[in-house]
Scaffold this active site. Structure first.
Site, PDB file in Angstrom:
ATOM      1  N   SER A   9       0.845  -1.190   0.000  1.00 24.16           N
ATOM      2  CA  SER A   9       0.000   0.000   0.000  1.00 24.16           C
ATOM      3  C   SER A   9       0.878   1.236   0.000  1.00 24.16           C
ATOM      4  CB  SER A   9      -0.915   0.008   1.225  1.00 24.16           C
ATOM      5  OG  SER A   9      -1.578   1.257   1.312  1.00 24.16           O
ATOM      6  N   HIS A  34      -0.763  -0.901  -4.681  1.00 21.74           N
ATOM      7  CA  HIS A  34      -2.092  -0.593  -4.154  1.00 21.74           C
ATOM      8  C   HIS A  34      -2.174   0.900  -3.845  1.00 21.74           C
ATOM      9  CE1 HIS A  34      -5.927  -1.779  -2.332  1.00 21.74           C
ATOM     10  NE2 HIS A  34      -5.669  -0.880  -1.391  1.00 21.74           N
ATOM     11  N   ASP A  36      -4.421   3.905  -2.496  1.00 19.89           N
ATOM     12  CA  ASP A  36      -5.574   4.224  -1.661  1.00 19.89           C
ATOM     13  C   ASP A  36      -6.103   5.613  -2.004  1.00 19.89           C
ATOM     14  OD1 ASP A  36      -5.895   1.941   0.231  1.00 19.89           O
ATOM     15  OD2 ASP A  36      -3.827   2.438   0.723  1.00 19.89           O
ATOM     16  N   MET A  38      -8.869   8.337  -1.350  1.00 16.40           N
ATOM     17  CA  MET A  38      -9.838   8.734  -0.325  1.00 16.40           C
ATOM     18  C   MET A  38     -10.292  10.167  -0.590  1.00 16.40           C
ATOM     19  SD  MET A  38      -7.953   7.260   3.086  1.00 16.40           S
ATOM     20  CE  MET A  38      -6.946   5.778   3.025  1.00 16.40           C
ATOM     21  N   HIS A  67      -7.914   1.511  -5.174  1.00 17.63           N
ATOM     22  CA  HIS A  67      -9.008   1.253  -4.237  1.00 17.63           C
ATOM     23  C   HIS A  67      -9.670   2.592  -3.910  1.00 17.63           C
ATOM     24  CE1 HIS A  67     -10.102   0.078   0.192  1.00 17.63           C
ATOM     25  NE2 HIS A  67     -11.178   0.202  -0.565  1.00 17.63           N
ATOM     26  N   MET A  69     -12.026   4.715  -2.053  1.00 19.48           N
ATOM     27  CA  MET A  69     -12.851   4.914  -0.863  1.00 19.48           C
ATOM     28  C   MET A  69     -13.503   6.282  -1.010  1.00 19.48           C
ATOM     29  SD  MET A  69     -10.125   3.314   1.842  1.00 19.48           S
ATOM     30  CE  MET A  69      -8.729   3.490   0.725  1.00 19.48           C
ATOM     31  N   MET A 138     -12.273  -5.767   3.408  1.00 16.36           N
ATOM     32  CA  MET A 138     -11.539  -4.903   4.329  1.00 16.36           C
ATOM     33  C   MET A 138     -11.426  -5.573   5.695  1.00 16.36           C
ATOM     34  SD  MET A 138     -10.546  -2.222   2.705  1.00 16.36           S
ATOM     35  CE  MET A 138      -9.980  -1.271   4.136  1.00 16.36           C
ATOM     36  N   ASP A 172      -7.216  -6.297   3.067  1.00 19.27           N
ATOM     37  CA  ASP A 172      -6.533  -5.017   3.256  1.00 19.27           C
ATOM     38  C   ASP A 172      -6.828  -4.505   4.650  1.00 19.27           C
ATOM     39  OD1 ASP A 172      -5.513  -2.453   3.172  1.00 19.27           O
ATOM     40  OD2 ASP A 172      -6.805  -1.748   1.555  1.00 19.27           O
TER      41      ASP A 172
END
Length: 221
Positions: A9, A34, A36, A38, A67, A69, A138, A172
């Site tokens: 990550s 990966h 993230d 957000m 990913h 979010m 998750m 994750d």
């Protein structure tokens, strides 16, 4: 049979050296990178978006596992496709028509995944799994790194693996050498880890351990 895919990550990386950090992880044996994403709304934290992915893309051939979010992931599909995303993973909790969104992601030549929070029943994604390239379970509440692994989420992984033996199942949150065996035995094969890789004295050894543990857990027949 599925095989291990290790996805450091980049949330735990040095963002000032993001491209270098991506290449370092790949050189140490990572399969995926990966990312993230957000938005400060679906989760309280704010990280990176499509413009950073677009800037990063020319500097790495790594598989960008994004990913999201975010609320209303539909509005970002085109941007992430143009940016060079390899896999677009959205939260089932953030959309009202997941099936249509899967189709749209695939139409733009990205792989598609769905993520579920710890309190979201696995039944919410099972009817869609046949259309997916990956399901992300998750194992912490999304939004921040450094949280503790929630082993109770492994029941979801077991149920998915029993029904979909060839599906990539990603986990994750809080994955580390001390709990990778639990995740592997449950059936997870795509392992996201931030702190336990980036803060390790030997990230290569941690990646190798994750890979071996997952592959050793695969059925032999």
């Amino acid at each position: 049979m599925v095989h291990a895919k290790i996805a450091p990550s980049l949330l735990s990386s040095d963002f000032a050296r993001l491209a270098d950090e991506c290449e370092r992880m790949l050189s140490l044996g990572a399969d995926y990178l990966h990312m993230d994403v957000m938005d400060g709304h679906f989760v309280p934290n704010l990280t990176l978006g499509a413009p950073i992915i677009e800037c990063l893309r020319p500097h790495t051939k790594g598989f960008l596992d994004c990913h999201l979010m975010v609320s209303h992931p539909e509005q970002w599909v085109d941007d992430f496709a143009r940016a060079g995303t390899d896999l677009f993973c959205f939260h089932i909790e953030a959309t009202t028509d997941a099936s249509a969104l899967i189709d749209r992601v695939h139409a733009l030549n990205m792989k598609c995944g769905i993520a579920i929070k710890p309190k979201t029943p696995v039944a919410s994604v099972i009817p869609l799994a046949h259309k997916l390239d990956q399901v992300l379970v998750m194992t912490v509440e999304p939004g921040f790194g450094g949280q503790s692994f929630m082993p109770e989420c492994m029941d979801k992984v077991r149920e998915l693996r029993a029904q979909f033996p060839d599906l990539d199942i990603e986990v994750d949150g809080g994955l580390a050498p001390e709990n990778i065996e639990v995740a592997a035995q449950a059936g997870a094969n795509v392992i996201v880890a931030g702190s336990s890789i980036f803060k390790a004295s030997s990230p290569r050894d941690v990646i190798s351990l994750f890979r071996k543990t997952v592959n050793d857990a695969q059925p032999t027949a």
